[in-house]
Motif scaffolding. Structure first.
Motif: not given
Length: 387
Positions: A299-326
């Motif tokens: 299922r889709k679990i994350a969406t990232v959007y950068h307004s300056g370029t208009g780029r969108v990245m959607e992340v889908s996975t079957d895993q129970p977790g995601v490590q978000f590291y900045s």
């Protein structure tokens, strides 16, 4: 009659030869088409003298993904902006030696046997204590110093013109980095016609072991690797996250994100709360935590959007977790691929996985893999544009 028989025999032979030639030409054409979408080139030579190859996947839109057989590392991934311009959006080194000599940030690498941290570099399995490599203070991180990110993978080009793919295989022997069992791992990278990178993982073992595989690419959708990612907008489908202690090991608590800086249920700039006085933000020096994802299955679990370029990245996975590291530990020691340095927070990771320290926390989803079982997982990074 004899002349008729000879004529029929000649005609049949001619027909068979024609069919054979047609099939051969079709096969050659298919192979040629595949190789047009999967290019192989020399990349570099390690200190041990191993020659490393680079594999470039290209789809019909012009999107490209470059992978080397050292660490299964993604060295480049391009995505279009709102003007149709394709730019590299993953951080990496300018020279092969950066990857070969330790890759301290794990840029673009496949991670195993165990992604994320294991407390005190040990765990108990079937009544036996296993001591694994201690490479992150008192803990083990990302499979140890000589984890999968340092190994040479066997790569086989597969797929077709619509979906060029690479099948990567690595066999980790019993006892490698302290882990039990001979683990055979395959990872398939597929570049689809709709600008998605699909990553399919499989693993089998001959002895009960633990496994937690992930991919460690750092993204910066601006395409400018000196620019901080704090202006990216992130949405995570997660109601809870895992608080950590001073060495970034989960405490076992599952905390609701509501009312905290960890609430990304609706789109929010990464930089909005990244310097807050929240104790957990301070411990992570920003965000370096595992979110407990809502739902199950792919299922889709994350969406990232950068307004300056208009780029969108959607992340889908079957895993129970995601490590978000900045990118809190990026420190400007290395040159970027677009000039300048990889400074603080110039890239982010969304590492789909099971929870950190799962072998030592019985309340977490199990990471145990037994003989006769097969670990399987899939993650998709899909790129598009919002104008």
């Amino acid at each position: 009659m004899k002349k008729i028989i000879n004529y029929l025999g000649f005609a049949l032979l001619t027909a068979l030869l024609f069919v054979g030639c047609k099939k051969e030409n079709q096969s050659e054409k298919a192979q040629s088409t595949q190789m047009e979408n999967i290019q192989v080139s020399d990349y570099g030579v390690t200190a041990k003298g191993d020659s490393i190859k680079k594999y470039t996947l290209t789809n019909k839109n012009g999107m490209k993904v470059e992978v080397i057989n050292f660490g299964g590392i993604i060295t480049s991934l391009t995505a279009p902006d709102k003007d149709g311009k394709y730019e590299d959006v993953v951080l990496g080194f300018t020279k092969p030696e950066g990857y070969f000599n330790g890759n301290p940030y794990y840029f673009g690498a496949l991670i195993g046997r165990f992604g994320n941290r294991i407390a005190n570099a040990k765990f108990i399995l079937d009544g036996k204590t296993y001591d694994i490599d201690k490479n992150d203070g008192p803990n083990s991180l990302h499979g140890g110093k000589e984890g999968f990110h340092t190994k040479i993978w066997t790569i086989e080009p597969i797929g077709n013109a619509e979906a060029p793919s690479l099948k990567l295989t690595y066999v980790s022997n019993d006892g490698e980095e302290g882990y039990p069992g001979k683990l055979t791992t395959t990872v398939v990278y597929t570049l689809t016609k709709d600008n998605a990178l699909e990553i399919a993982y499989e693993a089998t073992t001959d002895k009960t072991t633990v496994v937690n595989l992930t991919q460690h690419s750092y993204f910066n959708l601006s395409g400018k690797f000196t620019q901080p990612i704090t202006d990216h907008e992130l949405q995570l489908d997660a109601d809870q996250f895992l608080p950590v202690n001073g060495t970034l090991i989960p405490t076992g608590e599952r905390r609701n994100v509501a009312g905290t800086p960890f609430d990304f249920k609706t789109p929010k700039l990464i930089g909005k709360d990244i310097n807050s006085d929240d104790e957990q933000v301070k411990l992570g020096k920003g965000f370096d935590h595992n979110w407990i994802l809502n739902g199950t299955g792919l299922r889709k679990i994350a969406t990232v959007y950068h307004s300056g370029t208009g780029r969108v990245m959607e992340v889908s996975t079957d895993q129970p977790g995601v490590q978000f590291y900045s990118g809190n530990f990026l420190d400007g020691k290395f040159d970027t691929k677009t000039g300048g340095k990889n400074e603080h927070r110039t890239g982010f990771c969304l590492e789909t996985q099971h929870f950190p320290d799962s072998p030592n926390e019985t309340s977490f989803p199990t990471v145990v893999l037994k003989p006769g079982e097969k670990f399987q997982s899939k993650t998709i990074y899909k790129f598009s544009v919002k104008k």
